[in-house]
Write a protein that holds these residues in place. Structure first.
Motif, PDB file in Angstrom:
ATOM      1  N   ARG A 236       0.252  -1.409   0.209  1.00  0.00           N
ATOM      2  CA  ARG A 236       0.120  -0.580   0.029  1.00  0.00           C
ATOM      3  C   ARG A 236       1.375   1.289  -0.201  1.00  0.00           C
ATOM      4  NH1 ARG A 236      -5.720   1.103   1.717  1.00  0.00           N
ATOM      5  NH2 ARG A 236      -5.668   3.083   2.358  1.00  0.00           N
ATOM      6  N   ALA A 237       1.495   1.040   0.357  1.00  0.00           N
ATOM      7  CA  ALA A 237       2.611   2.728   0.857  1.00  0.00           C
ATOM      8  C   ALA A 237       3.344   2.951  -0.463  1.00  0.00           C
ATOM      9  CB  ALA A 237       3.789   2.030   2.023  1.00  0.00           C
ATOM     10  N   ALA A 238       3.819   1.075  -1.172  1.00  0.00           N
ATOM     11  CA  ALA A 238       4.644   1.491  -2.195  1.00  0.00           C
ATOM     12  C   ALA A 238       3.676   2.908  -3.155  1.00  0.00           C
ATOM     13  CB  ALA A 238       5.413   0.567  -2.793  1.00  0.00           C
ATOM     14  N   CYS A 239       2.718   0.996  -3.321  1.00  0.00           N
ATOM     15  CA  CYS A 239       1.326   2.253  -4.902  1.00  0.00           C
ATOM     16  C   CYS A 239       1.061   3.489  -4.397  1.00  0.00           C
ATOM     17  CB  CYS A 239       0.669   1.208  -4.399  1.00  0.00           C
ATOM     18  SG  CYS A 239       0.776  -0.914  -5.318  1.00  0.00           S
ATOM     19  N   LEU A 240       0.686   3.849  -3.264  1.00  0.00           N
ATOM     20  CA  LEU A 240       0.429   5.152  -3.232  1.00  0.00           C
ATOM     21  C   LEU A 240       1.231   6.043  -3.424  1.00  0.00           C
ATOM     22  CD1 LEU A 240      -2.338   4.890   0.406  1.00  0.00           C
ATOM     23  CD2 LEU A 240      -2.890   5.179  -2.112  1.00  0.00           C
ATOM     24  N   GLY A 253      -9.329  13.003  -8.048  1.00  0.00           N
ATOM     25  CA  GLY A 253     -10.233  13.096  -7.078  1.00  0.00           C
ATOM     26  C   GLY A 253     -11.163  12.774  -7.280  1.00  0.00           C
ATOM     27  N   VAL A 254     -11.205  11.607  -8.823  1.00  0.00           N
ATOM     28  CA  VAL A 254     -11.892  10.121  -9.525  1.00  0.00           C
ATOM     29  C   VAL A 254     -11.875   9.384  -8.731  1.00  0.00           C
ATOM     30  CG1 VAL A 254     -11.080   8.652 -11.310  1.00  0.00           C
ATOM     31  CG2 VAL A 254     -11.642  11.756 -11.864  1.00  0.00           C
ATOM     32  N   LEU A 255     -10.576   8.706  -7.963  1.00  0.00           N
ATOM     33  CA  LEU A 255     -10.514   7.880  -6.823  1.00  0.00           C
ATOM     34  C   LEU A 255     -10.956   8.535  -5.288  1.00  0.00           C
ATOM     35  CD1 LEU A 255     -10.052   4.847  -6.595  1.00  0.00           C
ATOM     36  CD2 LEU A 255      -7.497   5.138  -6.428  1.00  0.00           C
ATOM     37  N   ASP A 256     -11.531   7.508  -4.935  1.00  0.00           N
ATOM     38  CA  ASP A 256     -12.434   7.658  -3.774  1.00  0.00           C
ATOM     39  C   ASP A 256     -11.161   6.735  -3.228  1.00  0.00           C
ATOM     40  OD1 ASP A 256     -13.527   7.663  -0.781  1.00  0.00           O
ATOM     41  OD2 ASP A 256     -15.765   6.589  -1.747  1.00  0.00           O
ATOM     42  N   PRO A 257     -10.650   7.362  -1.794  1.00  0.00           N
ATOM     43  CA  PRO A 257      -9.893   6.158  -0.781  1.00  0.00           C
ATOM     44  C   PRO A 257     -10.104   5.286  -0.303  1.00  0.00           C
ATOM     45  CG  PRO A 257      -9.108   8.488  -0.562  1.00  0.00           C
ATOM     46  CD  PRO A 257     -10.820   8.825  -1.399  1.00  0.00           C
ATOM     47  N   ALA A 258     -11.666   5.224   0.106  1.00  0.00           N
ATOM     48  CA  ALA A 258     -12.211   4.449   0.560  1.00  0.00           C
ATOM     49  C   ALA A 258     -12.119   2.638  -0.486  1.00  0.00           C
ATOM     50  CB  ALA A 258     -13.178   4.783   0.836  1.00  0.00           C
ATOM     51  N   ARG A 259     -12.086   3.236  -1.541  1.00  0.00           N
ATOM     52  CA  ARG A 259     -11.856   1.950  -2.610  1.00  0.00           C
ATOM     53  C   ARG A 259     -10.278   0.869  -2.560  1.00  0.00           C
ATOM     54  NH1 ARG A 259     -16.602   2.118  -4.864  1.00  0.00           N
ATOM     55  NH2 ARG A 259     -16.573   0.592  -6.837  1.00  0.00           N
ATOM     56  N   ILE A 260      -9.397   1.731  -2.371  1.00  0.00           N
ATOM     57  CA  ILE A 260      -8.331   1.264  -2.315  1.00  0.00           C
ATOM     58  C   ILE A 260      -8.327   0.270  -0.788  1.00  0.00           C
ATOM     59  CG2 ILE A 260      -5.523   1.420  -2.378  1.00  0.00           C
ATOM     60  CD1 ILE A 260      -6.477   4.117  -2.838  1.00  0.00           C
ATOM     61  N   LEU A 261      -9.007  -1.107  -1.320  1.00  0.00           N
ATOM     62  CA  LEU A 261      -9.047  -2.218   0.682  1.00  0.00           C
ATOM     63  C   LEU A 261      -7.791  -2.210   0.896  1.00  0.00           C
ATOM     64  CD1 LEU A 261     -11.513  -3.862  -1.024  1.00  0.00           C
ATOM     65  CD2 LEU A 261     -12.171  -1.725  -0.122  1.00  0.00           C
ATOM     66  N   GLY A 262      -6.941  -1.603   0.409  1.00  0.00           N
ATOM     67  CA  GLY A 262      -5.003  -2.521   1.700  1.00  0.00           C
ATOM     68  C   GLY A 262      -4.419  -3.209   0.370  1.00  0.00           C
TER      69      GLY A 262
END
Length: 318
Positions: A236-240, A253-262
């Protein structure tokens, strides 16, 4: 210390080991059982490639580093592994094939968890060195009946499809990225810097593996996939920090952070959910992680029947 050549690794590494090793690496990474610092990167002054140094430490077992250099389509890589307790050098492994198979093994591990069990059509974007291993290993975890190769160079795409057919897969080249409309699984392993397929065309229930773009200003997926997909990361850290497929739509703002589950490792361990609904569009973002290199190198060195010469760095080759 064992010296494992490219030819020896091609002989001994199996699809099952590549997948299992990546699963082990992902779980260890998500549980904090392996230390993987951010990799060092040196960009070539000519802009044609990069040098990476990727260390990892598995306490009580091994530590090591992979060094990989790219120049255009060419690359060279080695992994050096040590015993974590005695500090004895265990092996020096050629890592071109190892890198290909750890990447494909990770994508196959994520696919086994996230793709629908009945998935049969696999669309692969890219016709380079990673495309073949990904097609082959994904076919070991799902009942793939047909594989389509979409590449910028039609000649290379046709050649890869022919090689896959020779290996027993029903594969052919396709020119239209819109073939994703029928896909159960989509895998991207390209050098593209902009999206390679229309996210709006994906049907409900599709699974996507994003394995190419590895810089914050490059991406293989579009905003529509960012809106529709649920995302799992290798790290997660590397991808973000570095994955443009996430960084760019998050910034806009297109991607809701809540859609990145882990992380996929947490899902593989049962600590995080995987696919929860047959209609979900699931997405695995693979940057590649030194944890995979360290675990697959350790597993390879433990295989019986290695035809590997020994070398004592304090003495002479055996």
């Amino acid at each position: 210390m064992k010296l494992l050549s490219e030819a020896e690794l091609r002989r001994v590494l199996s699809p099952a080991l590549a997948v299992a090793s990546s699963e082990r690496a992902f779980i260890a990474l998500s549980r904090g059982e392996i230390a993987v610092p951010v990799r060092s990167e040196i960009l070539r002054p000519d802009g044609e490639g990069v040098v990476f140094a990727m260390p990892g430490y598995l306490p009580g077992r091994v530590f090591g580093v992979k060094v990989i250099a790219t120049r255009g389509a060419a690359s060279a890589a080695m992994v050096l592994l040590f015993d974590a307790e005695s500090l004895a050098p265990l092996g020096l492994l050629s890592a071109d094939f190892l890198t290909d198979w750890r990447t494909a093994g990770g994508i196959a591990a994520a696919t086994r968890l996230l793709a629908r069990p009945e998935a049969r059509l696999h669309v692969v974007f890219g016709a380079g060195r990673l495309a073949g291993p990904c097609a082959r290993l994904v076919a070991t975890v799902r009942p793939i009946a047909r594989t389509l190769i979409v590449g910028r160079d039609p000649t290379r795409a046709r050649a890869l499809a022919a090689a896959l057919r020779a290996g027993g897969l029903d594969a052919e080249a396709a020119a239209d990225p819109g073939v994703v409309a029928e896909a159960d699984i989509v895998t991207t392993v390209t050098s593209a810097t902009t999206p390679v397929f229309p996210g709006a065309a994906l049907r409900p229930g599709a699974h996507v593996n994003l394995g190419g773009a590895f810089r914050p200003d490059t991406r293989e997926s579009d905003d529509e996939l960012a809106r529709r997909g649920l995302f799992w990361c290798d790290s997660r850290a590397a991808c973000l920090a570095r994955a443009g497929d996430l960084v760019m739509p998050l910034a806009s703002g297109v991607l809701d952070p809540a859609r990145i589950l882990g992380e996929i490792g947490a899902a593989l361990a049962g600590d995080l959910r995987g696919r929860a609904d047959a209609a979900e569009i699931t997405v695995f973002k693979s940057l590649g992680n030194a944890a995979q290199d360290i675990c697959l190198a350790e597993d390879a060195l433990a295989l019986p029947g290695l035809a590997a010469p020994e070398f004592d760095p304090r003495g002479e080759a055996g």
